[in-house]
Design an enzyme around this catalytic site. Sequence first.
Site, short mmCIF file in Angstrom:
data_model
loop_
_atom_site.label_atom_id
_atom_site.label_comp_id
_atom_site.label_asym_id
_atom_site.label_seq_id
_atom_site.Cartn_x
_atom_site.Cartn_y
_atom_site.Cartn_z
N CYS A 1 -41.30 52.01 -34.64
CA CYS A 1 -40.02 51.51 -35.15
C CYS A 1 -40.25 50.63 -36.37
CB CYS A 1 -39.30 50.66 -34.12
SG CYS A 1 -39.57 51.11 -32.42
N GLU B 1 -31.61 50.27 -30.16
CA GLU B 1 -32.59 49.99 -31.21
C GLU B 1 -32.85 51.31 -31.90
OE1 GLU B 1 -36.70 48.79 -30.26
OE2 GLU B 1 -36.82 49.67 -32.26
#
Lengths: 506, 506
Positions: free
Chosen positions: B294, B257
Amino acid sequence: MATASVYLSGEWKPSSGLKTFQAHNPTTGEVIGDPYPISNWTDMEQALQSASECDLITRDWSGDRFAGLLEAYASQLENRGDEIVEQANLETALPVTPRLKGAEFPRTLAQLRAAAQAARSGEWAMPVIDQANNIRSMYRSIGPVFVIGPNNFPLAFNGISGGDFAAAVAAGNPVIVKAHPAHPGTTRLMAECLVNALMAVNFPANFIQLIYEVAPEEGLKAIRDSRIAAVGFTGSQKAGIAIKAAADKAGKPVYVEMSSINPVFVLPGTLAEKSDAFAEEFTGSCLMGSGQFCTNPGLVILPPGNETAKWIENVRDRFANAKSGPLLTEGVKDSLLDSIQNLVKGGAELLTGGHAAKDIGGAAQNTLLCVDAEKFLADSDLFQQEAFGNCSLIVKTSDPDQMTAIAQSLEGQLTGCVYLTDQPEDEAIYQQLEPILRRRVGRLINNKMPTGVAVSPAMNHGGPFPATGHPGFTAVGIPASIRRFSMLECYDNVPEHRLPIALRNA
Amino acid sequence: MATASVYLSGEWKPSSGLKTFQAHNPTTGEVIGDPYPISNWTDMEQALQSASECDLITRDWSGDRFAGLLEAYASQLENRGDEIVEQANLETALPVTPRLKGAEFPRTLAQLRAAAQAARSGEWAMPVIDQANNIRSMYRSIGPVFVIGPNNFPLAFNGISGGDFAAAVAAGNPVIVKAHPAHPGTTRLMAECLVNALMAVNFPANFIQLIYEVAPEEGLKAIRDSRIAAVGFTGSQKAGIAIKAAADKAGKPVYVEMSSINPVFVLPGTLAEKSDAFAEEFTGSCLMGSGQFCTNPGLVILPPGNETAKWIENVRDRFANAKSGPLLTEGVKDSLLDSIQNLVKGGAELLTGGHAAKDIGGAAQNTLLCVDAEKFLADSDLFQQEAFGNCSLIVKTSDPDQMTAIAQSLEGQLTGCVYLTDQPEDEAIYQQLEPILRRRVGRLINNKMPTGVAVSPAMNHGGPFPATGHPGFTAVGIPASIRRFSMLECYDNVPEHRLPIALRNA
């Protein structure tokens, strides 16, 4: 003879590529049919652009529509079944009966219809609705898929009609097909059926596009192109690894089904109880279709004991006496003979075969090789190289620990078989062997040969690398195979009227 | 001060690595706590060997046992909650309240317990039983998993306690953890809890192993090693791409990720109806936790009109007046300031901020930049580089087609937001924008900021490359996140007593 057309942007048209190739009759070596074009980048560019335009139209269509297309296609194929089977026989030398007409063609129709059913039900998409948080997700189409088919199943794994094709369409994706150059005539016939089907169900004519061949570097360029969303490939390890590397680097899903030697571990009870029946079963599985199956049993690991030599002799005789059938192409024959030479050079004993068959043009002799476990383990990388075709390597062990060590030395495989009885000795060996073998194979089989991949929702036709690129995916087995060609889409705080229908409350 | 021990082979022991590092208080820049070792290959080799031995013992254990471990661990963490939160605050400067104690710590416990529940139910494994063909399949453990955690969530995404960890354990895999070097003390405290939990539920003490840091080349060597079955990583794009390349080449599942700028598209109705409320919401989301998420909204695309300039001014004032908090590390600050410089060099206008904050050691000024759509589109690669931290880039458009073009130019993202009203004008723009944006984001959001990733089975915390490596997987959202760390195992013709319990008829 005019060069065959490609099917691009919804039309049959001449390829921009100047080079051509022709198919050969594997039995006679004679050239058959028209020249077919080797597409160049102009063709590929057109295919990519057209697929991405089509995708904008079809991407939100209901599963019902994709189901309709798959079903219309199956019906069109059925109408021309005899012609297709005959052409496939001409180009591959695979027998009409029982193989092409009796098994592969009906299987192809069944797969298309099973995919249609799954597309209609929509369950493959696994919708999850969290009303409390108003978050919803499901798998949905991913975009244009590039499907590249293998040489060994002109119908059931053909890029234009096989499992990857059916799965990619069922997920709702436009498909660009590169058929295998060994059977272009078969592919063309099926493409004609597909074009009829597209018309019959009012699909954009460019939803599917077909090229027959392309230079590897331009195929890889297409894979890297942002207009391709995912790739399905079945074929050689060398090509598969190049394709996987290109797709991986571009960060897109790629499903490659490559080599597998499908080890068969034989526990003592089997040779004691049913040596001859097992020899027959093994020989049949190994030589059927000239051994040109992804799941061909290419490695047999035998226990020590008096029965072993007898069994080997039995199988050797069967191999020597069975007629060898033509291989799919000259390339397959050359590669098989090379692989056999490598095994012999590495120290395997040639029990029978090993050379080109003199009586049939494109055939190799049925080949059985043998090596002892010490030698195998000392150079297991070499001895587990696939020899694709009518060939198998026997490994003689002197104790169960060697069996386990051989399992431990194996790369990832599509399948692994164990033949055993319910006797305590066999069960004890199984308990030791199974945990090691289990993680190295996609499908673990007991007392049954690996050839014959049932179309079942429980099937896994996949396995750890290098059998495939990811051990969590299967190429056969609907609905799981469909999810490969999808992305997970999540909707957060999106009101009812802007949601896909499957995610609405009502 | 003695160098901290690593936890390898079931014991706290000195690392074989000779180099060390220390954590820093982000607010003061002062060194805190013990030196921590940078592990070398000797440590890694021991971890790999021990994990693979443990795997042979635990791989067939029932989901119940892994559930028991996760629950025991959550309880142990709960016992030392205040201490853990305090240490995390010291090492990250993330506020105890509301962030660490109020949100991240409870979330961490909830995730571990949700994973436990899923492991116990076994539904994540999706067993399929085809009795007619006697073929069965399910997802099962894959083997030792290497989990590499990020800097920005010391608890909820920590390699030793976060979503990847919980998912890997729930699937039944031994885990080797590389914690992030920015918060080693927090990691150590949690590892102590985990070691207690392993004892409490009679797990092998080597089921989990921990190192604090390792040189990149030795980390990559471990990823290529056959004893690692899969990899989970959260962090920078640069590291993620190197990790993915190593795992891809070895043909093993890898879940990375990486970066995401999480575009927010603002349709005219929002600025007309609730300009100030939206400015407040956006500022809160962008500056919370110094923007180190994120899913931080790093790109805002605005419509033309009189309201636009007002909104920009409003947000600029809010950014200028809000206190900027310390960033996680000096490295994060330097990288943020570099990224801002790159955007400015590329032609973005600096509306506020852009420099180190003078009053707080480790902070950068809240930064707002602006560029017009023509300029963005002319160099979209540059303008979509992530500037990780308390910073966002505004893009001013002059018509809806530019919005669509910007969406079209975006790389894969974790999230994409659209702010809009139910007015026909907004709906019409949405209809044009959504199909383009949809395929580029994992989670599509309406009228809500992307920060705040709910722990929901419907969540997708994933997205197309380069947000992650595969758009079909999510890092948050049980049970889907668990399947990442599994392989598909098929059993063909295997009798009842040799099947996993979940695949038996009875």
